[in-house]
Write a protein that holds these residues in place. Structure first.
Motif, PDB file in Angstrom:
ATOM      1  N   THR A 108       0.822  -1.208   0.000  1.00  0.00           N
ATOM      2  CA  THR A 108       0.000   0.000   0.000  1.00  0.00           C
ATOM      3  C   THR A 108       0.853   1.253   0.000  1.00  0.00           C
ATOM      4  O   THR A 108       0.646   2.176  -0.811  1.00  0.00           O
ATOM      5  CB  THR A 108      -0.929   0.013   1.228  1.00  0.00           C
ATOM      6  OG1 THR A 108      -1.774  -1.131   1.175  1.00  0.00           O
ATOM      7  CG2 THR A 108      -1.768   1.280   1.256  1.00  0.00           C
ATOM      8  N   PHE A 109       1.835   1.284   0.908  1.00  0.00           N
ATOM      9  CA  PHE A 109       2.601   2.517   1.052  1.00  0.00           C
ATOM     10  C   PHE A 109       3.695   2.661   0.005  1.00  0.00           C
ATOM     11  O   PHE A 109       4.210   3.757  -0.198  1.00  0.00           O
ATOM     12  CB  PHE A 109       3.148   2.626   2.472  1.00  0.00           C
ATOM     13  CG  PHE A 109       2.047   2.857   3.468  1.00  0.00           C
ATOM     14  CD1 PHE A 109       1.331   4.029   3.448  1.00  0.00           C
ATOM     15  CD2 PHE A 109       1.700   1.884   4.379  1.00  0.00           C
ATOM     16  CE1 PHE A 109       0.285   4.243   4.340  1.00  0.00           C
ATOM     17  CE2 PHE A 109       0.666   2.077   5.267  1.00  0.00           C
ATOM     18  CZ  PHE A 109      -0.045   3.271   5.248  1.00  0.00           C
ATOM     19  N   THR A 110       4.023   1.562  -0.680  1.00  0.00           N
ATOM     20  CA  THR A 110       4.869   1.716  -1.865  1.00  0.00           C
ATOM     21  C   THR A 110       4.099   2.478  -2.930  1.00  0.00           C
ATOM     22  O   THR A 110       4.625   3.404  -3.567  1.00  0.00           O
ATOM     23  CB  THR A 110       5.306   0.339  -2.399  1.00  0.00           C
ATOM     24  OG1 THR A 110       6.145  -0.279  -1.421  1.00  0.00           O
ATOM     25  CG2 THR A 110       6.097   0.494  -3.688  1.00  0.00           C
ATOM     26  N   LEU A 111       2.815   2.095  -3.109  1.00  0.00           N
ATOM     27  CA  LEU A 111       1.987   2.808  -4.082  1.00  0.00           C
ATOM     28  C   LEU A 111       1.746   4.255  -3.645  1.00  0.00           C
ATOM     29  O   LEU A 111       1.817   5.180  -4.464  1.00  0.00           O
ATOM     30  CB  LEU A 111       0.644   2.085  -4.247  1.00  0.00           C
ATOM     31  CG  LEU A 111       0.714   0.684  -4.873  1.00  0.00           C
ATOM     32  CD1 LEU A 111      -0.670   0.027  -4.870  1.00  0.00           C
ATOM     33  CD2 LEU A 111       1.257   0.764  -6.293  1.00  0.00           C
ATOM     34  N   VAL A 112       1.474   4.440  -2.345  1.00  0.00           N
ATOM     35  CA  VAL A 112       1.277   5.806  -1.836  1.00  0.00           C
ATOM     36  C   VAL A 112       2.544   6.625  -2.017  1.00  0.00           C
ATOM     37  O   VAL A 112       2.511   7.792  -2.448  1.00  0.00           O
ATOM     38  CB  VAL A 112       0.861   5.773  -0.348  1.00  0.00           C
ATOM     39  CG1 VAL A 112       0.885   7.174   0.245  1.00  0.00           C
ATOM     40  CG2 VAL A 112      -0.510   5.166  -0.198  1.00  0.00           C
ATOM     41  N   GLY A 113       3.694   6.001  -1.694  1.00  0.00           N
ATOM     42  CA  GLY A 113       4.966   6.697  -1.830  1.00  0.00           C
ATOM     43  C   GLY A 113       5.256   7.072  -3.264  1.00  0.00           C
ATOM     44  O   GLY A 113       5.718   8.196  -3.547  1.00  0.00           O
ATOM     45  N   VAL A 114       4.995   6.131  -4.189  1.00  0.00           N
ATOM     46  CA  VAL A 114       5.209   6.437  -5.605  1.00  0.00           C
ATOM     47  C   VAL A 114       4.296   7.577  -6.040  1.00  0.00           C
ATOM     48  O   VAL A 114       4.725   8.496  -6.763  1.00  0.00           O
ATOM     49  CB  VAL A 114       4.964   5.179  -6.460  1.00  0.00           C
ATOM     50  CG1 VAL A 114       4.917   5.534  -7.938  1.00  0.00           C
ATOM     51  CG2 VAL A 114       6.060   4.155  -6.212  1.00  0.00           C
ATOM     52  N   ALA A 115       3.031   7.557  -5.594  1.00  0.00           N
ATOM     53  CA  ALA A 115       2.091   8.614  -5.973  1.00  0.00           C
ATOM     54  C   ALA A 115       2.540   9.971  -5.441  1.00  0.00           C
ATOM     55  O   ALA A 115       2.536  10.976  -6.166  1.00  0.00           O
ATOM     56  CB  ALA A 115       0.692   8.277  -5.451  1.00  0.00           C
ATOM     57  N   LEU A 116       2.950   9.997  -4.164  1.00  0.00           N
ATOM     58  CA  LEU A 116       3.423  11.263  -3.594  1.00  0.00           C
ATOM     59  C   LEU A 116       4.698  11.736  -4.280  1.00  0.00           C
ATOM     60  O   LEU A 116       4.870  12.928  -4.545  1.00  0.00           O
ATOM     61  CB  LEU A 116       3.659  11.091  -2.092  1.00  0.00           C
ATOM     62  CG  LEU A 116       2.418  10.914  -1.221  1.00  0.00           C
ATOM     63  CD1 LEU A 116       2.813  10.597   0.215  1.00  0.00           C
ATOM     64  CD2 LEU A 116       1.559  12.170  -1.255  1.00  0.00           C
ATOM     65  N   GLY A 117       5.609  10.766  -4.538  1.00  0.00           N
ATOM     66  CA  GLY A 117       6.848  11.128  -5.219  1.00  0.00           C
ATOM     67  C   GLY A 117       6.592  11.670  -6.605  1.00  0.00           C
ATOM     68  O   GLY A 117       7.195  12.672  -7.024  1.00  0.00           O
ATOM     69  N   LEU A 118       5.664  11.033  -7.333  1.00  0.00           N
ATOM     70  CA  LEU A 118       5.333  11.521  -8.669  1.00  0.00           C
ATOM     71  C   LEU A 118       4.683  12.897  -8.599  1.00  0.00           C
ATOM     72  O   LEU A 118       4.938  13.762  -9.449  1.00  0.00           O
ATOM     73  CB  LEU A 118       4.395  10.529  -9.363  1.00  0.00           C
ATOM     74  CG  LEU A 118       5.037   9.232  -9.865  1.00  0.00           C
ATOM     75  CD1 LEU A 118       3.973   8.295 -10.426  1.00  0.00           C
ATOM     76  CD2 LEU A 118       6.091   9.531 -10.925  1.00  0.00           C
ATOM     77  N   GLY A 119       3.841  13.094  -7.570  1.00  0.00           N
ATOM     78  CA  GLY A 119       3.226  14.408  -7.408  1.00  0.00           C
ATOM     79  C   GLY A 119       4.264  15.494  -7.201  1.00  0.00           C
ATOM     80  O   GLY A 119       4.178  16.591  -7.788  1.00  0.00           O
ATOM     81  N   THR A 120       5.246  15.201  -6.361  1.00  0.00           N
ATOM     82  CA  THR A 120       6.329  16.172  -6.141  1.00  0.00           C
ATOM     83  C   THR A 120       7.132  16.385  -7.415  1.00  0.00           C
ATOM     84  O   THR A 120       7.517  17.514  -7.753  1.00  0.00           O
ATOM     85  CB  THR A 120       7.259  15.675  -5.023  1.00  0.00           C
ATOM     86  OG1 THR A 120       6.494  15.404  -3.864  1.00  0.00           O
ATOM     87  CG2 THR A 120       8.310  16.729  -4.689  1.00  0.00           C
ATOM     88  N   ALA A 121       7.364  15.302  -8.152  1.00  0.00           N
ATOM     89  CA  ALA A 121       8.112  15.422  -9.405  1.00  0.00           C
ATOM     90  C   ALA A 121       7.355  16.277 -10.411  1.00  0.00           C
ATOM     91  O   ALA A 121       7.960  17.059 -11.159  1.00  0.00           O
ATOM     92  CB  ALA A 121       8.375  14.036  -9.975  1.00  0.00           C
ATOM     93  N   VAL A 122       6.019  16.149 -10.437  1.00  0.00           N
ATOM     94  CA  VAL A 122       5.224  16.973 -11.346  1.00  0.00           C
ATOM     95  C   VAL A 122       5.391  18.451 -11.014  1.00  0.00           C
ATOM     96  O   VAL A 122       5.540  19.302 -11.902  1.00  0.00           O
ATOM     97  CB  VAL A 122       3.736  16.557 -11.267  1.00  0.00           C
ATOM     98  CG1 VAL A 122       2.852  17.581 -11.979  1.00  0.00           C
ATOM     99  CG2 VAL A 122       3.542  15.181 -11.882  1.00  0.00           C
ATOM    100  N   VAL A 123       5.385  18.753  -9.713  1.00  0.00           N
ATOM    101  CA  VAL A 123       5.568  20.145  -9.296  1.00  0.00           C
ATOM    102  C   VAL A 123       6.937  20.662  -9.713  1.00  0.00           C
ATOM    103  O   VAL A 123       7.093  21.804 -10.166  1.00  0.00           O
ATOM    104  CB  VAL A 123       5.383  20.276  -7.771  1.00  0.00           C
ATOM    105  CG1 VAL A 123       5.745  21.677  -7.302  1.00  0.00           C
ATOM    106  CG2 VAL A 123       3.958  19.940  -7.380  1.00  0.00           C
ATOM    107  N   LEU A 124       7.957  19.817  -9.593  1.00  0.00           N
ATOM    108  CA  LEU A 124       9.328  20.257  -9.883  1.00  0.00           C
ATOM    109  C   LEU A 124       9.611  20.318 -11.381  1.00  0.00           C
ATOM    110  O   LEU A 124      10.288  21.236 -11.854  1.00  0.00           O
ATOM    111  CB  LEU A 124      10.325  19.318  -9.202  1.00  0.00           C
ATOM    112  CG  LEU A 124      10.313  19.326  -7.673  1.00  0.00           C
ATOM    113  CD1 LEU A 124      11.214  18.232  -7.123  1.00  0.00           C
ATOM    114  CD2 LEU A 124      10.762  20.685  -7.139  1.00  0.00           C
ATOM    115  N   PHE A 125       9.104  19.328 -12.132  1.00  0.00           N
ATOM    116  CA  PHE A 125       9.428  19.261 -13.557  1.00  0.00           C
ATOM    117  C   PHE A 125       8.350  19.881 -14.456  1.00  0.00           C
ATOM    118  O   PHE A 125       8.640  20.299 -15.569  1.00  0.00           O
ATOM    119  CB  PHE A 125       9.635  17.801 -13.980  1.00  0.00           C
ATOM    120  CG  PHE A 125      10.909  17.193 -13.471  1.00  0.00           C
ATOM    121  CD1 PHE A 125      12.137  17.675 -13.885  1.00  0.00           C
ATOM    122  CD2 PHE A 125      10.881  16.138 -12.586  1.00  0.00           C
ATOM    123  CE1 PHE A 125      13.314  17.108 -13.423  1.00  0.00           C
ATOM    124  CE2 PHE A 125      12.050  15.560 -12.117  1.00  0.00           C
ATOM    125  CZ  PHE A 125      13.274  16.048 -12.532  1.00  0.00           C
TER     126      PHE A 125
END
Length: 763
Positions: free
Chosen positions: A214-231
């Motif tokens: 569950t938290f691997t998926l949550v972590g990937v989602a949060l990480g991708l969200g942060t990446a979207v903000v940065l890139f």
């Protein structure tokens, strides 16, 4: 690295086809990967103690297949409760997978002839139950084992069959037991709780596996969200994400083809490899972004990234592999295999990054990279550096002094860390199973059992005074030790005979002639063919922070060892699943910690050789030790202890710290060769790679932050410590390391343009 860059970009189609084939094989290998459902494999080791435990359990059976139904009543010895107890036992005997059900109803009092049941027949008056209650309180097999001292709690022992050795089977049997209890609960005048080592193992295993998914998926989602903000644009996110995910997938595929099984130890491997690959992918991608913003074509930018950053990525993979490779010297097989998997994974992650990122970004996708965003974010970081970090680095001496003092203080705090393998840290916070486990601890003085093992020489037999005297001495050790409660031995059975313990040899001879149920009891404590007897005692699971189990048993071990001198030819030793598991898990933690220390030494030696500078190798030590010590200090200040999963955080911390150090120092050497101006070279290096370090760290922090929502305390601590490690690593890489370079680095001999010796800013 220029030749490698040309090779990669000149054979893009061939290499992409190769990557596709490897990925297909990895997918097939990953499907072969199964969870190791034998819980014993977690504590299995080459230690002689484990071999002894297996030998004892092969002879006397094991109690770690026993579940317990904890029954709470106002008074156990009453007609309604005992009638209800009979209904519960009948329901449990009908459960598929249950082999044995034992309760107060099965106990006979052999102190009178003929033997009489402790529990009177249903419908008996209060005086009959009072007689039974008084007999139970002095019955060695009941007091502290099947009934609590206050007479309000009793246990039903539910023994699972030998087929229940796999976690999946245990889970199914436990579920059927729970269903049977739910069905009968409306018909009985008491409350029931289900617990036991099998139930706890199944709950811990599936809770950790589900939470990690569950938290691997949550972590990937949060990480991708942060990446979207940065890139902002998806191109960079897809390229970086694909490269890091492929590295983890290739590693899992290799493990599957090698016949490796995943377990609660190596289940963290894909996360580690994902982190390593993501860090390198960010460095390569941001170099391409910067090169494109400076006017290079996609192909030229990709070639420049491999040539300028590829060497640092290779060195990071090499040092990380060496670090994890040091685990092959560990005592525990699981830790050795974890080291091999992670060492291989570090290079597979590197291969995925150097194949995917340059090839994809060097083609059509490279034209979709956001140059405006790259310029804006780089400018924002440079402004931050000029306003915040720049002034700090004007006083490198103070920064170094603060860093050294903080490291010393943190290391001193780390000396207070102790290993911890208590159940409480591994089960969900709302676990009903663990609540019942604690109830047994409170009511019966302990929920687990340890064994004192007595062996005698060939010239003696069980009923000889010498053997019974030795068993009695071992039993006395258990009685006198504060760590154990309610010891049992063959002498306990002898006390149940009409003869009693006054004539123990005669009582034992009488036991040999007793009916089959008594013979079965006798076999739990004595094996005459192997000339071995057991003394058992309950041990409380207090949690390592209160009193380490190994320490609590030290006095008992010493007392048993002393008996060998008093009884020549006899041997005495202590064993049992909790004792051996505690030592095995503590050894695993020690292996991880020791290998981490040796890995750090090896890594810094390799860095010194790679940089061709002992000075740079030494400079790199403090910025990597500081984050490690801060993580340890955070554990101490939070009142936590070392667990296997938290020790792995130190590996993540060291891996990321070394990666950041290599990229920054590699860039510094290149910049210093240009003009020999050390402070200026340090500042240019931070501007060149600092944003990549910040970007990767921010994305990883948001990814790990999701884990703090886990139901399991150890996973929550893992997520929180990972965030602390990442923050400490970025601060150490961008503040302390630059300050040390300004103070102690020397310009390379090849430096041109200005005098190598420059004035270092004053403190």
């Amino acid at each position: 690295m220029h030749k490698l860059a040309d090779f990669i970009l000149n054979r893009r189609g061939t290499l992409l086809a190769f990557a596709a084939v490897v990925t297909a094989l990895a997918v097939a290998g990953e499907r072969r990967l199964k969870f190791d459902e034998d819980p014993r494999n977690i504590i299995r080791s080459d230690d002689p103690e484990y071999a002894r435990l297996e030998e004892i359990e092969a002879t006397f059976g094991t109690d770690d297949r026993d579940c317990y139904v904890v029954i709470h009543a106002s008074e156990v010895f009453s007609d309604p409760v005992c009638v209800g107890l009979a209904k519960v036992c009948a329901a449990l005997r009908g459960v598929e997978g249950v082999e044995v059900v034992q309760s107060l109803l099965d106990v006979l009092d052999y102190r009178s002839l003929p033997p009489t049941p402790l529990v009177p027949p249903a419908g008996s008056d209060a005086s009959a139950y009072e007689t039974g209650r008084n007999a139970a309180r002095t019955h060695p097999l009941v007091a502290g084992h099947l009934m609590s001292a206050d007479g309000k709690t009793t246990l039903v022992i539910v023994g699972l069959g030998e087929s229940a050795s796999r976690i999946e089977t245990i889970r199914d049997v436990v579920a059927r037991i729970d269903s049977a209890l739910s069905t009968v609960s409306a018909e009985v005048p008491f409350t029931m709780q289900l617990t036991g080592v099998p139930a706890l193992r199944a709950e811990v295993f599936y809770a950790m596996r589900d939470d990690q998914k569950t938290f691997t998926l949550v972590g990937v989602a949060l990480g991708l969200g942060t990446a979207v903000v940065l890139f902002r644009r998806p191109t960079e996110i897809v390229i970086v994400g694909a490269a890091s995910v492929l590295g983890a997938l290739w590693t899992l595929g290799a493990m599957g083809w090698a016949g490796e099984k995943t377990n609660v130890i190596n289940v963290i491997t894909p996360t580690l490899i994902l982190v390593i690959g993501f860090e390198d992918a960010i460095h390569v991608m941001l170099h391409i972004q910067r090169a494109r913003a400076e006017g290079m074509s996609p192909r030229e930018a990709a070639r420049s990234a491999v040539a300028r950053v590829g060497g640092a990525c290779f060195m990071a993979a090499l040092t990380t592999s060496i670090g994890f490779g040091s685990l092959v010297a560990a005592e525990a097989p699981l830790i050795r295999r974890l080291g091999v998997s992670c060492a291989l994974g570090a290079f597979l992650a590197l291969g995925a990054v150097l194949l995917i990122v340059p090839i994809v970004a060097g083609g059509v996708a490279g034209k979709m990279i956001s140059l405006e965003r790259s310029r804006a974010m780089t400018s924002a970081f440079e402004r931050f550096f000029d306003r915040r970090l720049g002034p700090v680095l004007e006083r490198p001496g103070r920064v170094a002094a603060v860093g050294a003092a903080l490291t010393v203080l943190s290391v001193l705090l780390c000396t207070r860390l102790r290993p911890d393998n208590a159940w409480e840290q591994s089960v969900p916070s709302d676990s009903r199973t663990f609540a019942a486990w604690k109830a047994i601890n409170d009511a019966f003085g302990g929920a687990q059992t340890v064994f004192g093992v007595v062996t005698w020489p060939e010239e003696h037999v069980l009923d000889s005074p010498e053997v019974l005297s030795a068993i009695g001495a071992a039993e006395a050790c258990f009685h006198n030790d504060e760590a154990t409660q309610y010891p049992l031995s063959v002498l306990s059975l002898a006390r149940l005979t009409p003869i009693g313990a006054g004539d123990a040899p005669a009582a034992v001879r009488l036991l040999r002639l007793a009916p089959a149920p008594v013979q079965a009891l006798l076999a739990r404590f004595v094996s005459e063919p192997k000339r071995t007897a057991l003394v058992t005692g309950r041990i409380r699971d207090t949690g390592e922070r209160d009193a380490p189990l190994d320490g609590r048993l030290a006095g008992l071990r010493a007392a048993l060892s002393e008996l060998s001198e008093l009884h020549p030819g006899f041997t005495f030793h202590l064993t049992g699943t909790p004792a051996v598991a505690d030592r095995s898990l503590r050894a695993m933690i020690g292996d991880l910690a020791a290998s981490l220390a040796s890995a750090a030494v090896i890594i810094f030696a390799v860095m010194a050789l790679s940089f061709r500078s002992l000075r740079l190798g030494v400079i790199s030590v403090l910025p990597n030790v500081l984050p490690l010590s801060l993580v340890g200090a955070a554990l101490v200040l939070a009142g936590e202890s070392l667990q296997i999963i938290t020790v792995i955080v130190f590996s993540i911390c060291l891996g990321l710290g070394v990666d950041n150090t290599i990229h920054l120092v590699n860039r510094f050497r290149s910049e210093a060769e240009a003009d020999g101006d050390i402070p200026a070279a340090v500042r240019r290096s931070i501007r060149a790679v600092g944003w990549a370090i910040v970007t990767a760290t921010l994305v990883l922090i948001t990814g790990f932050a999701g884990i703090v929502l886990s139901r399991i305390p150890s996973l929550r601590m893992f997520g929180a410590l990972s965030c602390v490690a990442l923050l400490a690593s970025i601060g150490s890489s961008l503040v302390l390391l630059p300050a040390l370079l300004m103070l102690y680095a020397r310009a390379p001999k090849r430096a041109t343009g200005v005098k190598a010796a420059v004035q270092v800013p004053s403190n």
